[in-house]
Design a protein around this motif. Structure first.
Motif, PDB file in Angstrom:
ATOM      1  N   ARG A 175     -34.611 -18.965 -14.163  1.00  0.00           N
ATOM      2  CA  ARG A 175     -35.995 -18.404 -14.435  1.00  0.00           C
ATOM      3  C   ARG A 175     -35.872 -18.794 -16.002  1.00  0.00           C
ATOM      4  O   ARG A 175     -34.769 -18.583 -16.784  1.00  0.00           O
ATOM      5  N   PHE A 176     -36.918 -18.586 -16.638  1.00  0.00           N
ATOM      6  CA  PHE A 176     -36.764 -18.891 -18.111  1.00  0.00           C
ATOM      7  C   PHE A 176     -37.519 -17.376 -18.650  1.00  0.00           C
ATOM      8  O   PHE A 176     -38.591 -17.098 -18.198  1.00  0.00           O
ATOM      9  N   PRO A 177     -36.615 -16.974 -19.549  1.00  0.00           N
ATOM     10  CA  PRO A 177     -36.877 -15.507 -20.093  1.00  0.00           C
ATOM     11  C   PRO A 177     -38.159 -15.314 -20.905  1.00  0.00           C
ATOM     12  O   PRO A 177     -38.490 -14.449 -21.236  1.00  0.00           O
ATOM     13  N   GLY A 178     -38.324 -16.404 -21.719  1.00  0.00           N
ATOM     14  CA  GLY A 178     -39.637 -16.412 -22.736  1.00  0.00           C
ATOM     15  C   GLY A 178     -39.199 -15.598 -23.787  1.00  0.00           C
ATOM     16  O   GLY A 178     -37.883 -15.320 -24.098  1.00  0.00           O
ATOM     17  N   ALA A 179     -40.124 -15.201 -24.717  1.00  0.00           N
ATOM     18  CA  ALA A 179     -39.816 -14.512 -26.075  1.00  0.00           C
ATOM     19  C   ALA A 179     -39.801 -13.102 -25.698  1.00  0.00           C
ATOM     20  O   ALA A 179     -40.444 -12.384 -25.086  1.00  0.00           O
ATOM     21  N   ARG A 180     -38.313 -12.456 -26.073  1.00  0.00           N
ATOM     22  CA  ARG A 180     -38.187 -11.166 -25.734  1.00  0.00           C
ATOM     23  C   ARG A 180     -37.475 -10.434 -27.027  1.00  0.00           C
ATOM     24  O   ARG A 180     -36.895 -11.286 -27.956  1.00  0.00           O
ATOM     25  N   SER A 181     -37.721  -9.277 -27.198  1.00  0.00           N
ATOM     26  CA  SER A 181     -37.108  -8.548 -28.293  1.00  0.00           C
ATOM     27  C   SER A 181     -35.730  -8.170 -28.156  1.00  0.00           C
ATOM     28  O   SER A 181     -35.152  -8.376 -26.781  1.00  0.00           O
ATOM     29  N   THR A 182     -34.995  -7.919 -29.238  1.00  0.00           N
ATOM     30  CA  THR A 182     -33.468  -7.482 -29.010  1.00  0.00           C
ATOM     31  C   THR A 182     -33.565  -6.102 -28.381  1.00  0.00           C
ATOM     32  O   THR A 182     -32.536  -5.973 -27.771  1.00  0.00           O
ATOM     33  N   SER A 216     -31.693  -3.480 -22.970  1.00  0.00           N
ATOM     34  CA  SER A 216     -31.978  -2.878 -22.042  1.00  0.00           C
ATOM     35  C   SER A 216     -31.998  -3.625 -20.579  1.00  0.00           C
ATOM     36  O   SER A 216     -31.667  -3.078 -19.695  1.00  0.00           O
ATOM     37  N   ASP A 217     -32.340  -4.747 -20.797  1.00  0.00           N
ATOM     38  CA  ASP A 217     -32.428  -5.626 -19.510  1.00  0.00           C
ATOM     39  C   ASP A 217     -32.195  -6.898 -19.779  1.00  0.00           C
ATOM     40  O   ASP A 217     -32.993  -7.775 -19.831  1.00  0.00           O
ATOM     41  N   PRO A 218     -30.821  -7.521 -19.648  1.00  0.00           N
ATOM     42  CA  PRO A 218     -30.326  -8.719 -20.173  1.00  0.00           C
ATOM     43  C   PRO A 218     -30.713  -9.670 -19.259  1.00  0.00           C
ATOM     44  O   PRO A 218     -30.944 -10.730 -19.438  1.00  0.00           O
ATOM     45  N   ALA A 219     -30.881  -9.292 -17.974  1.00  0.00           N
ATOM     46  CA  ALA A 219     -31.553 -10.285 -16.971  1.00  0.00           C
ATOM     47  C   ALA A 219     -32.924 -10.384 -16.625  1.00  0.00           C
ATOM     48  O   ALA A 219     -33.464 -11.119 -16.030  1.00  0.00           O
ATOM     49  N   GLY A 220     -33.625  -9.759 -17.776  1.00  0.00           N
ATOM     50  CA  GLY A 220     -35.110  -9.531 -17.488  1.00  0.00           C
ATOM     51  C   GLY A 220     -35.886 -10.907 -18.109  1.00  0.00           C
ATOM     52  O   GLY A 220     -35.289 -11.651 -18.640  1.00  0.00           O
ATOM     53  N   SER A 221     -37.210 -10.861 -17.876  1.00  0.00           N
ATOM     54  CA  SER A 221     -37.744 -12.060 -18.383  1.00  0.00           C
ATOM     55  C   SER A 221     -39.539 -11.667 -18.748  1.00  0.00           C
ATOM     56  O   SER A 221     -39.655 -10.615 -18.297  1.00  0.00           O
ATOM     57  N   ALA A 222     -39.644 -12.027 -19.827  1.00  0.00           N
ATOM     58  CA  ALA A 222     -41.065 -11.627 -20.164  1.00  0.00           C
ATOM     59  C   ALA A 222     -42.156 -12.617 -19.674  1.00  0.00           C
ATOM     60  O   ALA A 222     -43.324 -12.467 -19.548  1.00  0.00           O
ATOM     61  N   THR A 223     -41.703 -13.906 -19.054  1.00  0.00           N
ATOM     62  CA  THR A 223     -42.550 -14.658 -18.146  1.00  0.00           C
ATOM     63  C   THR A 223     -41.898 -14.948 -16.824  1.00  0.00           C
ATOM     64  O   THR A 223     -41.341 -15.847 -16.668  1.00  0.00           O
ATOM     65  N   GLN A 224     -42.411 -14.061 -15.968  1.00  0.00           N
ATOM     66  CA  GLN A 224     -41.783 -13.677 -14.558  1.00  0.00           C
ATOM     67  C   GLN A 224     -41.797 -15.196 -13.846  1.00  0.00           C
ATOM     68  O   GLN A 224     -41.393 -15.452 -12.828  1.00  0.00           O
ATOM     69  N   ASN A 225     -43.021 -15.693 -13.979  1.00  0.00           N
ATOM     70  CA  ASN A 225     -43.298 -17.075 -13.040  1.00  0.00           C
ATOM     71  C   ASN A 225     -42.885 -18.508 -13.548  1.00  0.00           C
ATOM     72  O   ASN A 225     -42.935 -19.389 -13.123  1.00  0.00           O
ATOM     73  N   ASP A 226     -42.328 -18.534 -15.080  1.00  0.00           N
ATOM     74  CA  ASP A 226     -41.696 -19.669 -15.623  1.00  0.00           C
ATOM     75  C   ASP A 226     -40.447 -20.048 -14.905  1.00  0.00           C
ATOM     76  O   ASP A 226     -39.446 -19.042 -14.905  1.00  0.00           O
ATOM     77  N   HIS A 227     -40.240 -21.168 -14.451  1.00  0.00           N
ATOM     78  CA  HIS A 227     -39.024 -21.244 -13.798  1.00  0.00           C
ATOM     79  C   HIS A 227     -38.723 -22.827 -13.840  1.00  0.00           C
ATOM     80  O   HIS A 227     -39.534 -23.604 -14.028  1.00  0.00           O
ATOM     81  N   GLY A 228     -37.357 -23.180 -13.586  1.00  0.00           N
ATOM     82  CA  GLY A 228     -37.079 -24.650 -13.478  1.00  0.00           C
ATOM     83  C   GLY A 228     -36.096 -24.957 -12.280  1.00  0.00           C
ATOM     84  O   GLY A 228     -35.333 -24.050 -12.000  1.00  0.00           O
ATOM     85  N   LEU A 229     -35.953 -26.145 -11.728  1.00  0.00           N
ATOM     86  CA  LEU A 229     -35.357 -26.583 -10.689  1.00  0.00           C
ATOM     87  C   LEU A 229     -34.667 -27.931 -11.367  1.00  0.00           C
ATOM     88  O   LEU A 229     -35.210 -28.887 -11.623  1.00  0.00           O
ATOM     89  N   THR A 230     -33.172 -28.122 -11.329  1.00  0.00           N
ATOM     90  CA  THR A 230     -32.396 -29.020 -11.482  1.00  0.00           C
ATOM     91  C   THR A 230     -31.856 -29.676 -10.534  1.00  0.00           C
ATOM     92  O   THR A 230     -30.925 -29.079  -9.960  1.00  0.00           O
ATOM     93  N   ASP A 231     -31.733 -30.989 -10.181  1.00  0.00           N
ATOM     94  CA  ASP A 231     -30.956 -31.443  -9.152  1.00  0.00           C
ATOM     95  C   ASP A 231     -30.181 -32.752  -9.547  1.00  0.00           C
ATOM     96  O   ASP A 231     -30.949 -33.413 -10.321  1.00  0.00           O
ATOM     97  N   ALA A 277     -47.800 -19.420 -17.558  1.00  0.00           N
ATOM     98  CA  ALA A 277     -48.196 -18.775 -18.810  1.00  0.00           C
ATOM     99  C   ALA A 277     -48.826 -19.571 -19.775  1.00  0.00           C
ATOM    100  O   ALA A 277     -49.621 -19.310 -20.427  1.00  0.00           O
ATOM    101  N   LEU A 278     -48.183 -20.788 -20.181  1.00  0.00           N
ATOM    102  CA  LEU A 278     -48.732 -21.883 -20.876  1.00  0.00           C
ATOM    103  C   LEU A 278     -49.748 -22.975 -20.195  1.00  0.00           C
ATOM    104  O   LEU A 278     -50.113 -23.947 -20.903  1.00  0.00           O
ATOM    105  N   PHE A 279     -49.701 -22.754 -18.857  1.00  0.00           N
ATOM    106  CA  PHE A 279     -50.463 -23.966 -18.301  1.00  0.00           C
ATOM    107  C   PHE A 279     -49.824 -25.024 -18.587  1.00  0.00           C
ATOM    108  O   PHE A 279     -50.569 -26.241 -18.506  1.00  0.00           O
ATOM    109  N   ALA A 280     -48.582 -25.247 -18.452  1.00  0.00           N
ATOM    110  CA  ALA A 280     -47.862 -26.379 -18.764  1.00  0.00           C
ATOM    111  C   ALA A 280     -46.712 -26.563 -17.717  1.00  0.00           C
ATOM    112  O   ALA A 280     -46.370 -25.863 -17.052  1.00  0.00           O
ATOM    113  N   ALA A 281     -46.411 -27.958 -17.709  1.00  0.00           N
ATOM    114  CA  ALA A 281     -44.957 -28.212 -16.830  1.00  0.00           C
ATOM    115  C   ALA A 281     -44.488 -29.574 -17.251  1.00  0.00           C
ATOM    116  O   ALA A 281     -45.427 -30.338 -17.969  1.00  0.00           O
ATOM    117  N   ASN A 282     -43.379 -29.867 -17.044  1.00  0.00           N
ATOM    118  CA  ASN A 282     -42.804 -31.370 -17.111  1.00  0.00           C
ATOM    119  C   ASN A 282     -41.388 -31.558 -16.182  1.00  0.00           C
ATOM    120  O   ASN A 282     -41.061 -30.686 -15.688  1.00  0.00           O
TER     121      ASN A 282
END
Length: 194
Positions: free
Chosen positions: A31-38, A43-58, A92-97
């Motif tokens: 999962r990609f965390p997105g922009a997060r404050s310190t 408070s939540d090191p494993a959290g994410s500001a963009t819950q649906n952003d993700h990647g898969l690498t094979d 969130a950005l309507f993007a993919a690659n």
């Protein structure tokens, strides 16, 4: 996030030859965390500001190495292939690659022993291809590297080695974005060590 990996090696040898087979594969989901404050990170090191952003690498690879005694010395060759695919989505950005890359390397060489030393001559050949699909379309890149080398090692006294070598590499690159282009280059390297 999760990563699964498999690797293996198979070896064989006799009095005059040896062979090694290497293989491996891996799959990584993240999962990609997105922009997060310190404060959010603390408070939540494993959290994410963009819950649906993700990647898969094979990725996977296979390689073979063979060594055999020849009439004038020892012949060896390494052949390797690697493939890596990545698929990233950013709703969130309507993007993919999506990217896909392949690398093939072939390296034959011959070591010729002689009085008080040896001569090593060989070739390193690499072919790399890459493609990327995103909002701007398809981009391709290719690289070819062919190198010739020779190294002489001389032992005039026990515990003393003198080595001299030369290597010439021929490069060719091509890519399709931002504009179709290609280039060629040649690099020479010399070595002298004691």
């Amino acid at each position: 996030d999760r990563e699964d990996k498999l690797e293996g090696v198979v070896r064989w040898h006799d009095a005059d030859a040896s062979a090694t087979l290497r293989f491996g594969s891996s799959r990584q989901k993240m999962r990609f965390p997105g922009a997060r404050s310190t404060v959010q990170i603390a408070s939540d090191p494993a959290g994410s500001a963009t819950q649906n952003d993700h990647g898969l690498t094979d990725a996977w690879n296979v390689g073979v190495s063979v060594t055999r005694s020849a009439g004038i010395g020892e012949f060896a060759i390494d052949i390797d292939y690697r493939n890596k695919k990545a698929d990233n989505k950013f709703p969130a950005l309507f993007a993919a690659n999506a990217t896909d890359s392949d690398t093939v390397t072939v390296s034959p060489r011959l070591r010729i022993p002689h009085q008080n030393g040896s001569l090593l001559v060989g070739i390193d050949s690499t072919r790399w291809t890459y493609s990327n699909i995103d909002l701007f379309g398809l981009a391709n890149a290719n690289q070819t590297i062919d190198a010739l080398y020779a190294q002489e090692t001389w032992t005039p006294l026990p515990g003393t080695d003198i080595s001299a070598g030369i290597r010439t590499s021929f490069y060719k690159d091509s890519f399709s974005r931002p504009a179709v282009a290609s280039r060629r280059d040649t690099l020479n390297a010399f070595e002298l060590s004691l």
